[in-house]
Design a protein around this motif. Structure first.
Motif, mmCIF file in Angstrom:
data_model
loop_
_atom_site.group_PDB
_atom_site.id
_atom_site.type_symbol
_atom_site.label_atom_id
_atom_site.label_comp_id
_atom_site.label_asym_id
_atom_site.label_seq_id
_atom_site.Cartn_x
_atom_site.Cartn_y
_atom_site.Cartn_z
ATOM 1 N N MET A 1 1.093 -0.887 -0.093
ATOM 2 C CA MET A 1 -0.386 0.023 0.179
ATOM 3 C C MET A 1 0.666 1.313 -0.074
ATOM 4 O O MET A 1 0.142 1.921 0.334
ATOM 5 C CB MET A 1 -0.735 0.065 1.233
ATOM 6 C CG MET A 1 -2.037 -1.656 1.255
ATOM 7 S SD MET A 1 -3.457 -1.106 0.715
ATOM 8 C CE MET A 1 -3.603 -2.529 -0.284
ATOM 9 N N GLU A 93 -9.719 -4.580 -0.260
ATOM 10 C CA GLU A 93 -8.519 -4.422 0.363
ATOM 11 C C GLU A 93 -7.715 -2.156 0.307
ATOM 12 O O GLU A 93 -7.729 -1.949 0.826
ATOM 13 C CB GLU A 93 -6.355 -4.782 0.554
ATOM 14 C CG GLU A 93 -6.566 -6.140 0.569
ATOM 15 C CD GLU A 93 -7.660 -6.983 0.207
ATOM 16 O OE1 GLU A 93 -7.702 -7.534 -0.836
ATOM 17 O OE2 GLU A 93 -7.858 -8.606 0.611
ATOM 18 N N HIS A 94 -8.077 -2.476 -1.496
ATOM 19 C CA HIS A 94 -7.097 -1.140 -1.822
ATOM 20 C C HIS A 94 -8.125 -0.230 -1.932
ATOM 21 O O HIS A 94 -8.514 0.952 -1.281
ATOM 22 C CB HIS A 94 -7.040 -1.286 -3.161
ATOM 23 C CG HIS A 94 -5.663 -2.151 -3.462
ATOM 24 N ND1 HIS A 94 -5.446 -3.769 -4.150
ATOM 25 C CD2 HIS A 94 -4.396 -1.195 -3.793
ATOM 26 C CE1 HIS A 94 -4.479 -3.170 -4.347
ATOM 27 N NE2 HIS A 94 -3.846 -2.417 -4.509
ATOM 28 N N ALA A 97 -8.449 1.009 2.004
ATOM 29 C CA ALA A 97 -7.438 2.052 1.658
ATOM 30 C C ALA A 97 -7.541 2.798 1.280
ATOM 31 O O ALA A 97 -7.793 4.574 2.789
ATOM 32 C CB ALA A 97 -5.731 1.191 1.274
ATOM 33 N N ILE A 124 -9.817 -6.139 7.369
ATOM 34 C CA ILE A 124 -8.876 -5.515 6.705
ATOM 35 C C ILE A 124 -8.172 -4.956 7.321
ATOM 36 O O ILE A 124 -6.551 -4.091 6.453
ATOM 37 C CB ILE A 124 -10.207 -5.225 5.089
ATOM 38 C CG1 ILE A 124 -10.261 -6.709 5.175
ATOM 39 C CG2 ILE A 124 -8.895 -5.035 4.419
ATOM 40 C CD1 ILE A 124 -11.206 -6.942 3.959
ATOM 41 N N SER A 125 -8.940 -3.593 7.487
ATOM 42 C CA SER A 125 -8.232 -2.347 8.202
ATOM 43 C C SER A 125 -6.381 -2.193 9.361
ATOM 44 O O SER A 125 -5.512 -1.801 8.659
ATOM 45 C CB SER A 125 -8.539 -1.005 8.664
ATOM 46 O OG SER A 125 -8.191 -0.369 8.993
ATOM 47 N N ARG A 127 -5.016 -5.456 9.074
ATOM 48 C CA ARG A 127 -4.209 -5.973 8.514
ATOM 49 C C ARG A 127 -3.212 -5.174 7.330
ATOM 50 O O ARG A 127 -2.271 -4.946 6.982
ATOM 51 C CB ARG A 127 -4.258 -7.105 7.560
ATOM 52 C CG ARG A 127 -3.857 -8.208 6.647
ATOM 53 C CD ARG A 127 -4.388 -9.319 5.877
ATOM 54 N NE ARG A 127 -5.741 -9.176 5.446
ATOM 55 C CZ ARG A 127 -6.804 -9.443 5.385
ATOM 56 N NH1 ARG A 127 -7.265 -10.140 5.887
ATOM 57 N NH2 ARG A 127 -7.915 -8.789 4.200
ATOM 58 N N LEU A 128 -4.101 -4.030 6.975
ATOM 59 C CA LEU A 128 -3.478 -2.945 5.993
ATOM 60 C C LEU A 128 -2.205 -2.314 6.279
ATOM 61 O O LEU A 128 -1.196 -1.965 6.247
ATOM 62 C CB LEU A 128 -4.698 -2.020 5.371
ATOM 63 C CG LEU A 128 -5.377 -2.433 4.078
ATOM 64 C CD1 LEU A 128 -6.438 -1.873 4.088
ATOM 65 C CD2 LEU A 128 -4.740 -3.172 2.684
#
Length: 142
Positions: A1, A93-94, A97, A124-125, A127-128
Motif C-alpha cells: 500500500m 483491500e484497496h 485503504a 482488513i484495515s 491488516r493493511l
C-alpha cells in the motif's frame, strides 16, 4: 500500500508550497511598501533605498511567487492523478485503504458503502496497517 504513503507525501508537499506562498505574499507587501516609502526601518536611523533597488527586490519576489505557484500547480495535478488511479484499484483491500486513508471515512461508513460487516472491514484495515509498517531493521539500513 505504498500509494497511501505517496499520497500523504504529495499532500504534505502541497501544504508546504501553500505556506511558502503565504510567506512570499508577506514579502511582496514589504517590497511594495519599500517602493512607496523608500526606506527600511532599523535600530537607529532609517535606511534609505533607491527606487531601482526596491523595484529589483519586488521583481525577485514576484519571480519566486511565479515559481512556487507553478510548482504548486504541478503537485496538485500529480495528487489528482494519484487519486484518480487509486479509485480504479480493484479489490476490497484497496477500496478500504482508499476510503480510510484518502477520503478519511470511518470504518463503519466504509462497511456500509461496500456492503460488508464492520468486523470484516476492521480486520482488513488492521491488516493493511500492519502491511504499511516498515520493519525497524529496514529503517536502520536507510
Amino acid at each position: 500500500m505504498n500509494f497511501v504513503t505517496l499520497y500523504y507525501d504529495i499532500t504534505k508537499e502541497i501544504e508546504i508550497y501553500e505556506l511558502r506562498l503565504l510567506d512570499l505574499e508577506i514579502e511582496l507587501k514589504a517590497a511594495v511598501k519599500l517602493m512607496h516609502k523608500g526606506k527600511l526601518p532599523s535600530a537607529t536611523h532609517p535606511v534609505f533605498v533607491s527606487l531601482d533597488k526596491a523595484a529589483a527586490q519586488y521583481d525577485i519576489v514576484v519571480e519566486k511567487i511565479q515559481e512556487v505557484s507553478k510548482r504548486l500547480d504541478e503537485k496538485k495535478q500529480i495528487r489528482d492523478r494519484i487519486e484518480e488511479n487509486i479509485k480504479d484499484f480493484k479489490g476490497v483491500e484497496h477500496q478500504v485503504a482508499y476510503m480510510r486513508d484518502i477520503l478519511l471515512m470511518p470504518l463503519g461508513a466504509i462497511a456500509d458503502e461496500l456492503g460488508y460487516s464492520y468486523s470484516f472491514i476492521s480486520k482488513i484495515s488492521s491488516r493493511l496497517k500492519k502491511m504499511m509498517r516498515v520493519p525497524s531493521d529496514i529503517v536502520e539500513q536507510l
